[in-house]
Scaffold this active site. Structure first.
Site, mmCIF file in Angstrom:
data_model
loop_
_atom_site.group_PDB
_atom_site.id
_atom_site.type_symbol
_atom_site.label_atom_id
_atom_site.label_comp_id
_atom_site.label_asym_id
_atom_site.label_seq_id
_atom_site.Cartn_x
_atom_site.Cartn_y
_atom_site.Cartn_z
ATOM 1 N N HIS A 105 33.016 31.637 72.692
ATOM 2 C CA HIS A 105 32.042 30.578 72.422
ATOM 3 C C HIS A 105 32.680 29.342 71.772
ATOM 4 O O HIS A 105 32.131 28.262 71.839
ATOM 5 C CB HIS A 105 30.845 31.114 71.618
ATOM 6 C CG HIS A 105 31.119 31.283 70.154
ATOM 7 N ND1 HIS A 105 31.819 32.349 69.649
ATOM 8 C CD2 HIS A 105 30.791 30.524 69.092
ATOM 9 C CE1 HIS A 105 31.903 32.229 68.335
ATOM 10 N NE2 HIS A 105 31.285 31.127 67.962
ATOM 11 N N LYS A 124 32.090 24.795 72.390
ATOM 12 C CA LYS A 124 31.669 23.804 71.378
ATOM 13 C C LYS A 124 32.058 22.408 71.881
ATOM 14 O O LYS A 124 33.169 22.212 72.376
ATOM 15 C CB LYS A 124 32.347 24.090 70.033
ATOM 16 C CG LYS A 124 31.854 25.383 69.384
ATOM 17 C CD LYS A 124 32.588 25.631 68.072
ATOM 18 C CE LYS A 124 32.372 27.041 67.550
ATOM 19 N NZ LYS A 124 31.269 27.214 66.649
ATOM 20 N N GLU A 140 35.637 30.397 56.944
ATOM 21 C CA GLU A 140 34.222 30.783 56.841
ATOM 22 C C GLU A 140 33.919 31.125 55.396
ATOM 23 O O GLU A 140 34.727 31.775 54.721
ATOM 24 C CB GLU A 140 33.944 31.997 57.723
ATOM 25 C CG GLU A 140 34.153 31.721 59.196
ATOM 26 C CD GLU A 140 33.664 32.883 60.043
ATOM 27 O OE1 GLU A 140 32.514 32.838 60.487
ATOM 28 O OE2 GLU A 140 34.436 33.835 60.239
ATOM 29 N N ASP A 169 39.263 39.735 65.716
ATOM 30 C CA ASP A 169 37.949 39.079 65.740
ATOM 31 C C ASP A 169 38.068 37.577 65.975
ATOM 32 O O ASP A 169 37.239 36.984 66.662
ATOM 33 C CB ASP A 169 37.239 39.349 64.403
ATOM 34 C CG ASP A 169 35.796 38.869 64.391
ATOM 35 O OD1 ASP A 169 35.119 39.020 65.432
ATOM 36 O OD2 ASP A 169 35.336 38.359 63.353
ATOM 37 N N HIS A 174 39.588 32.995 69.454
ATOM 38 C CA HIS A 174 39.175 31.631 69.109
ATOM 39 C C HIS A 174 40.345 30.715 68.702
ATOM 40 O O HIS A 174 40.501 29.627 69.238
ATOM 41 C CB HIS A 174 38.159 31.644 67.962
ATOM 42 C CG HIS A 174 36.957 32.494 68.222
ATOM 43 N ND1 HIS A 174 36.364 32.591 69.456
ATOM 44 C CD2 HIS A 174 36.208 33.290 67.405
ATOM 45 C CE1 HIS A 174 35.315 33.387 69.388
ATOM 46 N NE2 HIS A 174 35.198 33.835 68.154
ATOM 47 N N LYS A 212 37.443 35.102 56.049
ATOM 48 C CA LYS A 212 36.075 35.187 55.525
ATOM 49 C C LYS A 212 36.123 34.940 54.018
ATOM 50 O O LYS A 212 37.136 35.195 53.359
ATOM 51 C CB LYS A 212 35.508 36.596 55.743
ATOM 52 C CG LYS A 212 35.522 37.052 57.196
ATOM 53 C CD LYS A 212 34.257 36.682 57.909
ATOM 54 C CE LYS A 212 34.231 37.253 59.300
ATOM 55 N NZ LYS A 212 33.538 36.398 60.270
#
Ligand code: BG6
Length: 481
Positions: free
Chosen positions: A178, A182, A216, A235, A240, A336
């Protein structure tokens, strides 16, 4: 194309991702006519208690919860939405009949988009059954949409590709990352290849190093079980961040089409030097404070082992050994529970050969930088030095700034863009099998090595070792305002 309408078949239709991200966009796009007319949505899931009426209600609720409801929504769902339960082989024979009858009744010409919102472990059965009952071929076009994870290492990625290729050709497969959907990421290629000003300095002669940060502030939320099996490298980095890297580093494609763009991205992956142990830092968040609030450490999160060594942060230094990039480090980091949400690509240009102004007791003059902010506050800044008016001679590093929201207002979301592209039949923004394999070839050896995991306080920018990684090369992480 969408000319004769489309039947969208959503597997895993009652699952969390489907409800939150997919159903609202599918329905919104369909109601705006972007997916073509006539349109039908067929939800498929294992749930034996679900039926047409129940699914229509669920769809209306998801769309309303996403702020896209409206008075005519229930009626629209009644006309356009169907449901089918499938968990054993016979159910797929029924499904094939249902698909044909929906198409016949609705005047559809057989264009089908199958979206597998399922764990990869469920792919083989679904794909084989679809092949067996003839659903992989249709009188119109047939496209298969799948989401990451595309495997968890090289072997499993190859096995997954082999599974989908059993019934579908690569030209029918739309692998979603995804990030690539963007707007700001798509703009990377426009920025580079429509503006010769930048392309002419986009090389080892002018660029000192490139940083890609995907920070994040959130933790792993309720995804402990998933995250324990996955970790940050799988992940975020393998997909990404690596996609971002390929788009920054790729050569000019022969054309702006799927084959040409993806070919160039694969070349970048092939040119990446193997990652050595001292190129990579793994971290895991300990308790700390984010946005002024105390938060748990990773090991205190639900479904996480008390002695877990799963990484929630990765920083690495990659080298792309092409003529253009030889000797230019690419520093990637993501994690994270960092201080804030920020995705940014920072290109630092080389210093002037003679530091004229530093000899005059000015403070250190920072180099020119191009900061591409992908989210939030999308835009970019070109930082350069200007003289502050007056005496003594002082320089200030100031931005030339472009702001997306100011120029264009709200941006479309990644899913909105990607779902429309599936129906348009444009694979440019989707990941080719060769990209998946190319990427896993670089990262699998690292995973097999079992790197040490350094702890960092939630709310910090990661472990000190991540700073040391750059300091060794005389650099520091840059964070825009
Ligand atoms: C997903 C990861 O792919 O991307 C998540 O599984 C992560 O862990 C998310 O939070 C980030 O996406 P975005 O679009 O919110 O930056």
């Amino acid at each position: 194309m969408s000319d004769n309408g489309v039947l969208f078949v959503l597997f895993g239709a009652t699952g969390d991702l489907a409800r939150r991200e997919l159903v609202p966009w599918i329905v919104d796009l369909a109601r705006r006519g972007t997916l073509g007319e006539p349109f039908r949505l067929l939800g498929v899931a294992r749930d034996p208690a679900m039926d047409d009426a129940g699914f229509q209600k669920l769809v209306a609720e998801s769309v309303t919860a996403a702020g896209r409801g409206g008075d005519d929504l229930a009626a629209w769902c009644g006309k356009h939405v169907r449901f089918h339960t499938a968990y054993e082989p016979g159910h797929y024979d029924d499904m094939a009949r249902l698909v044909r009858s929906i198409e016949q009744d609705g005047g559809l010409s057989g264009n089908r988009a199958y979206y597998l919102s399922l764990p990869p472990s469920a792919f083989a059965q679904v794909i084989d059954e679809m092949g067996r009952v003839g659903l992989a071929k249709s009188p119109g076009w047939t496209r298969l949409v799948i989401e990451k994870p595309f495997g968890r290492d090289l072997d499993s990625a190859q096995a997954l590709n082999a599974t989908v290729h059993r019934a579908f050709d690569e030209s029918q497969i739309y692998r979603i990352d995804h990030f690539v959907g963007k707007e700001t990421v798509q703009n990377l290629l426009v920025f580079r290849f429509a503006n010769p000003l930048f392309e002419s300095v986009w090389n080892r002669d002018r660029i000192a190093h490139v940083q890609i940060t995907v920070a994040e502030d959130i933790g792993i939320k309720t995804r402990g079980a998933f995250y324990e099996q996955t970790g940050c490298l799988r992940d975020m980095v393998q997909n990404h961040l690596t996609q971002l890297l390929t788009m920054v580093a790729m050569e000019v494609p022969a054309a702006y089409d799927a084959d040409s763009v993806r070919f160039e991205k694969v070349k970048v992956l092939r040119s990446m030097a193997p990652l050595e142990e001292d190129d990579v830092v793994f971290g895991q968040y300990a308790a700390g404070v984010v946005h002024g609030k105390p938060v748990h450490g990773y090991r205190e999160e639900g479904d996480v082992a008390k002695d877990s060594t799963v990484e929630t942060f990765v920083a690495l230094r990659a080298h792309v050994n092409t003529w253009r990039w030889h000797g230019v480090p690419f520093y990637l980091r993501t994690g994270k529970r960092l201080p804030r949400r920020l995705t940014e690509i920072v290109v630092t240009f080389k210093e002037p050969p003679v530091r004229l102004f530093e000899t005059m007791q000015c403070r250190l003059v920072p180099p020119n930088r191009l900061v591409m902010r992908l989210q939030p506050d999308e835009g970019f800044s070109l930082l350069f030095d200007v003289k502050r008016p007056g005496e003594p001679l002082l320089l200030e590093n100031l931005p030339l700034h472009f702001d997306y929201a100011e120029a264009f207002g709200a941006l479309p979301t990644a899913y909105e863009t990607l779902l429309a592209e599936v129906v348009q039949g444009d694979q440019t923004l989707f990941v080719h099998a060769d990209e998946v394999i190319g990427s896993w070839k670089k990262y699998t050896p690292l995973l097999e090595r079992g790197l040490p995991v350094h702890h960092y306080s939630a709310g910090s920018w990661g472990p000190a070792e991540a700073d040391a990684l750059l300091a060794r090369d005389g650099h520091a992480w840059y964070v825009g305002k």
